[in-house]
Design a protein around this motif. Structure first.
Motif, PDB file in Angstrom:
ATOM      1  N   ALA A 168       3.407   3.742   3.550  1.00 11.74           N
ATOM      2  CA  ALA A 168       2.964   5.228   3.052  1.00 11.74           C
ATOM      3  C   ALA A 168       3.991   6.078   2.589  1.00 11.74           C
ATOM      4  CB  ALA A 168       2.232   5.651   4.369  1.00 11.74           C
ATOM      5  N   GLY A 169       3.836   6.763   1.528  1.00  9.57           N
ATOM      6  CA  GLY A 169       4.792   7.491   0.793  1.00  9.57           C
ATOM      7  C   GLY A 169       5.982   7.112   0.053  1.00  9.57           C
ATOM      8  N   ASN A 170       5.972   5.438  -0.074  1.00 13.33           N
ATOM      9  CA  ASN A 170       6.716   4.836  -0.961  1.00 13.33           C
ATOM     10  C   ASN A 170       6.954   5.375  -2.471  1.00 13.33           C
ATOM     11  OD1 ASN A 170       7.992   2.500  -2.637  1.00 13.33           O
ATOM     12  ND2 ASN A 170       8.578   1.929  -0.670  1.00 13.33           N
ATOM     13  N   ILE A 171       8.058   5.716  -2.726  1.00 11.02           N
ATOM     14  CA  ILE A 171       8.139   6.328  -4.080  1.00 11.02           C
ATOM     15  C   ILE A 171       7.885   5.606  -5.111  1.00 11.02           C
ATOM     16  CG2 ILE A 171      10.731   5.794  -4.440  1.00 11.02           C
ATOM     17  CD1 ILE A 171      10.955   8.669  -5.581  1.00 11.02           C
ATOM     18  N   ASP A 172       7.843   4.178  -4.872  1.00  9.57           N
ATOM     19  CA  ASP A 172       7.428   3.207  -6.085  1.00  9.57           C
ATOM     20  C   ASP A 172       6.167   2.834  -5.939  1.00  9.57           C
ATOM     21  OD1 ASP A 172      10.153   2.848  -6.971  1.00  9.57           O
ATOM     22  OD2 ASP A 172      10.556   1.566  -5.376  1.00  9.57           O
ATOM     23  N   MET A 173       5.436   3.385  -5.250  1.00  2.87           N
ATOM     24  CA  MET A 173       3.993   2.870  -5.047  1.00  2.87           C
ATOM     25  C   MET A 173       3.092   3.510  -6.120  1.00  2.87           C
ATOM     26  SD  MET A 173       1.085   3.294  -1.727  1.00  2.87           S
ATOM     27  CE  MET A 173      -0.167   4.321  -2.269  1.00  2.87           C
ATOM     28  N   PRO A 174       2.208   2.670  -6.728  1.00  2.00           N
ATOM     29  CA  PRO A 174       1.423   3.294  -7.812  1.00  2.00           C
ATOM     30  C   PRO A 174       0.301   4.108  -7.126  1.00  2.00           C
ATOM     31  CG  PRO A 174       1.429   0.889  -7.867  1.00  2.00           C
ATOM     32  CD  PRO A 174       2.181   1.272  -6.740  1.00  2.00           C
ATOM     33  N   PRO A 175      -0.101   5.039  -8.018  1.00  2.00           N
ATOM     34  CA  PRO A 175      -1.316   5.844  -7.516  1.00  2.00           C
ATOM     35  C   PRO A 175      -2.440   5.053  -7.339  1.00  2.00           C
ATOM     36  CG  PRO A 175      -1.030   6.318  -9.823  1.00  2.00           C
ATOM     37  CD  PRO A 175       0.274   5.115  -9.402  1.00  2.00           C
ATOM     38  N   LEU A 176      -3.278   5.673  -6.687  1.00  2.00           N
ATOM     39  CA  LEU A 176      -4.532   5.090  -6.518  1.00  2.00           C
ATOM     40  C   LEU A 176      -5.517   4.935  -7.676  1.00  2.00           C
ATOM     41  CD1 LEU A 176      -6.861   3.778  -4.769  1.00  2.00           C
ATOM     42  CD2 LEU A 176      -7.665   5.757  -4.008  1.00  2.00           C
ATOM     43  N   GLY A 177      -5.253   6.160  -8.528  1.00  2.00           N
ATOM     44  CA  GLY A 177      -6.343   6.212  -9.649  1.00  2.00           C
ATOM     45  C   GLY A 177      -7.668   6.547  -9.448  1.00  2.00           C
ATOM     46  N   ASP A 178      -8.293   6.170 -10.619  1.00  2.00           N
ATOM     47  CA  ASP A 178      -9.928   6.724 -10.373  1.00  2.00           C
ATOM     48  C   ASP A 178     -10.674   5.569  -9.653  1.00  2.00           C
ATOM     49  OD1 ASP A 178     -12.196   7.591 -10.745  1.00  2.00           O
ATOM     50  OD2 ASP A 178     -12.069   8.182 -12.890  1.00  2.00           O
ATOM     51  N   ILE A 179     -10.576   5.593  -8.271  1.00  2.00           N
ATOM     52  CA  ILE A 179     -11.487   4.435  -7.744  1.00  2.00           C
ATOM     53  C   ILE A 179     -12.851   4.419  -7.878  1.00  2.00           C
ATOM     54  CG2 ILE A 179     -11.509   5.714  -5.654  1.00  2.00           C
ATOM     55  CD1 ILE A 179     -10.980   1.862  -6.028  1.00  2.00           C
ATOM     56  N   ALA A 180     -13.452   5.799  -8.005  1.00  2.00           N
ATOM     57  CA  ALA A 180     -14.649   5.971  -8.232  1.00  2.00           C
ATOM     58  C   ALA A 180     -15.204   5.262  -9.582  1.00  2.00           C
ATOM     59  CB  ALA A 180     -15.081   7.261  -8.332  1.00  2.00           C
ATOM     60  N   ALA A 181     -14.443   5.382 -10.597  1.00  2.00           N
ATOM     61  CA  ALA A 181     -14.853   4.669 -11.890  1.00  2.00           C
ATOM     62  C   ALA A 181     -14.452   3.196 -11.795  1.00  2.00           C
ATOM     63  CB  ALA A 181     -13.800   5.201 -12.968  1.00  2.00           C
ATOM     64  N   SER A 182     -13.704   2.761 -11.014  1.00  2.00           N
ATOM     65  CA  SER A 182     -13.523   1.161 -10.831  1.00  2.00           C
ATOM     66  C   SER A 182     -14.709   0.669 -10.007  1.00  2.00           C
ATOM     67  CB  SER A 182     -12.271   1.038 -10.137  1.00  2.00           C
ATOM     68  OG  SER A 182     -11.121   1.142 -11.132  1.00  2.00           O
ATOM     69  N   VAL A 183     -15.207   1.453  -9.062  1.00  2.00           N
ATOM     70  CA  VAL A 183     -16.522   0.953  -8.424  1.00  2.00           C
ATOM     71  C   VAL A 183     -17.801   0.857  -9.372  1.00  2.00           C
ATOM     72  CG1 VAL A 183     -18.014   1.574  -6.680  1.00  2.00           C
ATOM     73  CG2 VAL A 183     -15.543   1.574  -6.104  1.00  2.00           C
ATOM     74  N   ARG A 184     -17.879   2.059 -10.155  1.00  2.00           N
ATOM     75  CA  ARG A 184     -18.961   2.179 -11.112  1.00  2.00           C
ATOM     76  C   ARG A 184     -18.767   0.879 -12.087  1.00  2.00           C
ATOM     77  NH1 ARG A 184     -18.969   6.103 -16.211  1.00  2.00           N
ATOM     78  NH2 ARG A 184     -21.017   5.584 -17.339  1.00  2.00           N
ATOM     79  N   VAL A 185     -17.615   0.491 -12.590  1.00  2.00           N
ATOM     80  CA  VAL A 185     -17.455  -0.398 -13.428  1.00  2.00           C
ATOM     81  C   VAL A 185     -17.836  -1.687 -13.108  1.00  2.00           C
ATOM     82  CG1 VAL A 185     -15.856  -1.813 -14.917  1.00  2.00           C
ATOM     83  CG2 VAL A 185     -15.893   0.688 -15.168  1.00  2.00           C
ATOM     84  N   LEU A 186     -17.175  -2.153 -11.616  1.00  3.93           N
ATOM     85  CA  LEU A 186     -17.696  -3.438 -10.803  1.00  3.93           C
ATOM     86  C   LEU A 186     -19.025  -3.559 -10.878  1.00  3.93           C
ATOM     87  CD1 LEU A 186     -16.594  -5.620  -9.070  1.00  3.93           C
ATOM     88  CD2 LEU A 186     -16.785  -3.917  -7.350  1.00  3.93           C
TER      89      LEU A 186
END
Length: 184
Positions: free
Chosen positions: A103-121
């Motif tokens: 948690a909080g690791n500076i190199d971690m990518p952002p979650l992004g738009d998970i709602a859009a990903s669920v929609r596409v799925l």
């Protein structure tokens, strides 16, 4: 991929290609000091031999190409972020993948738009029974396509643009509530 939501979408699509009918996608923003996402399915599962080799990019079950980058890439990203990747699978029963990031690791990518990903799925595989769980702090969202189907009946077609748009907006609103953000 620059966002974790795209990794989640890619791995969930692997589940669908493996014949999954039931899928659980869970995200916990702080599980004992880790950001964790997991994907669990009831697809074909992997043999012990394939499970040992699946982190190698030159191991794939696809016939259309000779490399598989999804699992090796997310494995690398978790390690770079002070975490690890857990994979359990049983032939004929399904697979569970859990990605842990410090948690909080500076190199971690952002979650992004998970709602859009669920929609596409769901737009691409509207027959899937999906349970989507999102936890942040003390808040929790549980979304189930089975519940939507109980309410809407035959109208619960996740490939329908109106249903698909509603789903994305609903998830965005509920995720914001879980995060304690003001919802308009």
């Amino acid at each position: 991929m620059r966002e974790l939501s795209l990794h989640i979408l890619d791995l969930a699509q692997n589940s669908i290609e493996a014949g999954a009918r039931n899928l659980i996608v869970a995200i916990n923003e702080n599980e004992n000091g880790f950001f964790v996402f997991s994907i669990e399915d009831d697809g074909r599962g992997m043999s012990p031999e394939l499970l040992r080799q699946v982190r190698d990019p030159f191991t794939t079950t696809r016939l259309s190409r000779k490399v598989g980058m999804g699992i090796p890439f997310i494995d690398m990203v978790t390690q770079q972020c002070g975490g690890h990747l857990e994979i359990t699978s049983e032939k004929g029963k399904g697979t569970r993948i859990a990605a842990y990031f410090a948690a909080g690791n500076i190199d971690m990518p952002p979650l992004g738009d998970i709602a859009a990903s669920v929609r596409v799925l769901l737009a691409g595989a509207p027959w899937i029974d999906l349970e989507f769980i999102y936890c942040c702090g003390q808040g929790r969202l549980d979304f189930s396509t089975c519940q939507v189907r109980e309410i809407l009946g035959d109208a619960a077609d996740f490939a329908n643009p109106e249903i698909s748009l509603w789903l994305e907006e609903y998830l965005k609103q509920e995720i914001a509530k879980v995060k304690g953000m003001e919802v308009q």
